[in-house]
Write a protein that holds these residues in place. Structure first.
Motif, PDB file in Angstrom:
ATOM      1  N   UNK A   1     104.855 -47.463  31.837  1.00 30.34           N
ATOM      2  CA  UNK A   1     105.967 -48.377  32.131  1.00 30.34           C
ATOM      3  C   UNK A   1     105.815 -48.797  33.594  1.00 30.34           C
ATOM      4  N   UNK A   2     105.317 -50.009  33.832  1.00 31.30           N
ATOM      5  CA  UNK A   2     105.014 -50.428  35.205  1.00 31.30           C
ATOM      6  C   UNK A   2     106.260 -50.607  36.053  1.00 31.30           C
ATOM      7  N   UNK A   3     107.423 -50.722  35.419  1.00 27.87           N
ATOM      8  CA  UNK A   3     108.661 -50.866  36.187  1.00 27.87           C
ATOM      9  C   UNK A   3     109.242 -49.514  36.582  1.00 27.87           C
ATOM     10  N   UNK A   4     109.164 -48.549  35.677  1.00 33.14           N
ATOM     11  CA  UNK A   4     109.760 -47.231  35.935  1.00 33.14           C
ATOM     12  C   UNK A   4     108.759 -46.237  36.491  1.00 33.14           C
ATOM     13  N   UNK A   5     107.459 -46.456  36.170  1.00 31.53           N
ATOM     14  CA  UNK A   5     106.429 -45.541  36.661  1.00 31.53           C
ATOM     15  C   UNK A   5     106.438 -44.240  35.899  1.00 31.53           C
ATOM     16  N   UNK A   6     105.681 -43.280  36.303  1.00 31.72           N
ATOM     17  CA  UNK A   6     104.689 -43.407  37.372  1.00 31.72           C
ATOM     18  C   UNK A   6     103.459 -44.181  36.879  1.00 31.72           C
ATOM     19  N   UNK A   7     102.713 -44.720  37.836  1.00 31.46           N
ATOM     20  CA  UNK A   7     101.469 -45.409  37.514  1.00 31.46           C
ATOM     21  C   UNK A   7     100.384 -44.387  37.251  1.00 31.46           C
ATOM     22  N   UNK A   8      99.354 -44.759  36.509  1.00 32.42           N
ATOM     23  CA  UNK A   8      98.236 -43.836  36.300  1.00 32.42           C
ATOM     24  C   UNK A   8      97.639 -43.386  37.634  1.00 32.42           C
ATOM     25  N   UNK A   9      97.057 -42.216  37.623  1.00 30.24           N
ATOM     26  CA  UNK A   9      96.440 -41.640  38.826  1.00 30.24           C
ATOM     27  C   UNK A   9      95.477 -42.638  39.463  1.00 30.24           C
ATOM     28  N   UNK A  10      95.636 -42.848  40.773  1.00 30.61           N
ATOM     29  CA  UNK A  10      94.729 -43.715  41.520  1.00 30.61           C
ATOM     30  C   UNK A  10      95.094 -45.191  41.496  1.00 30.61           C
ATOM     31  N   UNK A  11      96.199 -45.554  40.884  1.00 31.00           N
ATOM     32  CA  UNK A  11      96.619 -46.966  40.831  1.00 31.00           C
ATOM     33  C   UNK A  11      97.868 -47.178  41.658  1.00 31.00           C
ATOM     34  N   UNK A  12      97.917 -48.337  42.355  1.00 33.07           N
ATOM     35  CA  UNK A  12      99.075 -48.683  43.173  1.00 33.07           C
ATOM     36  C   UNK A  12      99.438 -50.150  42.951  1.00 33.07           C
ATOM     37  N   UNK A  13     100.641 -50.469  43.332  1.00 31.12           N
ATOM     38  CA  UNK A  13     101.134 -51.849  43.189  1.00 31.12           C
ATOM     39  C   UNK A  13     100.462 -52.768  44.209  1.00 31.12           C
ATOM     40  N   UNK A  14     100.233 -54.015  43.773  1.00 27.13           N
ATOM     41  CA  UNK A  14      99.677 -55.064  44.631  1.00 27.13           C
ATOM     42  C   UNK A  14     100.465 -56.331  44.351  1.00 27.13           C
ATOM     43  N   UNK A  15     101.071 -56.913  45.369  1.00 28.47           N
ATOM     44  CA  UNK A  15     101.786 -58.183  45.218  1.00 28.47           C
ATOM     45  C   UNK A  15     100.952 -59.289  45.830  1.00 28.47           C
ATOM     46  N   UNK A  16     100.624 -60.293  45.027  1.00 31.75           N
ATOM     47  CA  UNK A  16      99.806 -61.411  45.505  1.00 31.75           C
ATOM     48  C   UNK A  16     100.729 -62.580  45.842  1.00 31.75           C
ATOM     49  N   UNK A  17     100.921 -62.842  47.140  1.00 34.18           N
ATOM     50  CA  UNK A  17     101.774 -63.972  47.533  1.00 34.18           C
ATOM     51  C   UNK A  17     101.035 -65.295  47.360  1.00 34.18           C
ATOM     52  N   UNK A  18     101.791 -66.357  47.353  1.00 28.14           N
ATOM     53  CA  UNK A  18     101.203 -67.689  47.348  1.00 28.14           C
ATOM     54  C   UNK A  18     100.490 -67.882  48.683  1.00 28.14           C
TER      55      UNK A  18
END
Length: 137
Positions: free
Chosen positions: A31-48
């Motif tokens: 669940x990418x909104x509630x987490x946790x993310x899989x081991x070794x993965x982090x969020x990345x936000x790509x701005x315009x």
């Protein structure tokens, strides 16, 4: 802003960001909104990417962690006076061969502009003989 995820090893990003829809396919139980993310993965936000003015140059973008989230950080620099003049001369030289005599150069925009703004209610072409816009039908 495009939501993505990146693999991080020893505090450094590996590979390129993965968009959220692809990440969900790869990790259907996460669940990418509630987490946790899989081991070794982090969020990345790509701005315009930043909008560049006529005298701006995008030198680079790099990945960086800002406030705990990976993102693109853009480096934009303004042209030197010499670079601005060279660009203006290039535009003016091209226009002298291909443009309309009635149009004037806008130093602010680094383009030639018509003596009358183009109407916004259709498709038009410039008629130099009548100094007017003619609707394309």
């Amino acid at each position: 802003m495009i939501r993505c995820f990146v693999r991080v090893v020893d505090g450094a990003m590996q590979d390129h960001p993965v968009i959220a829809s692809n990440f969900k396919v790869a990790f259907p139980g996460c669940d990418i909104d509630a987490g946790p993310l899989p081991e070794g993965w982090e969020r990345f936000d790509r701005p315009t990417p930043p909008e560049l003015g006529p005298y701006d140059v995008s030198k680079s973008s790099e990945y960086a962690r800002v406030d705990g989230i990976w993102t693109d950080v853009w480096t934009v620099v303004s042209m030197t006076e010499e670079e601005k003049t060279a660009k203006q001369n290039e535009v003016k030289d091209w226009w002298a061969e291909n443009g309309y005599l009635s149009w004037s150069f806008s130093e602010e925009l680094c383009v030639f502009v018509p003596p009358i703004p183009m109407p916004e209610d259709g498709e038009y072409i410039w008629n130099e003989d009548t100094l007017s816009w003619v609707e394309v039908t």
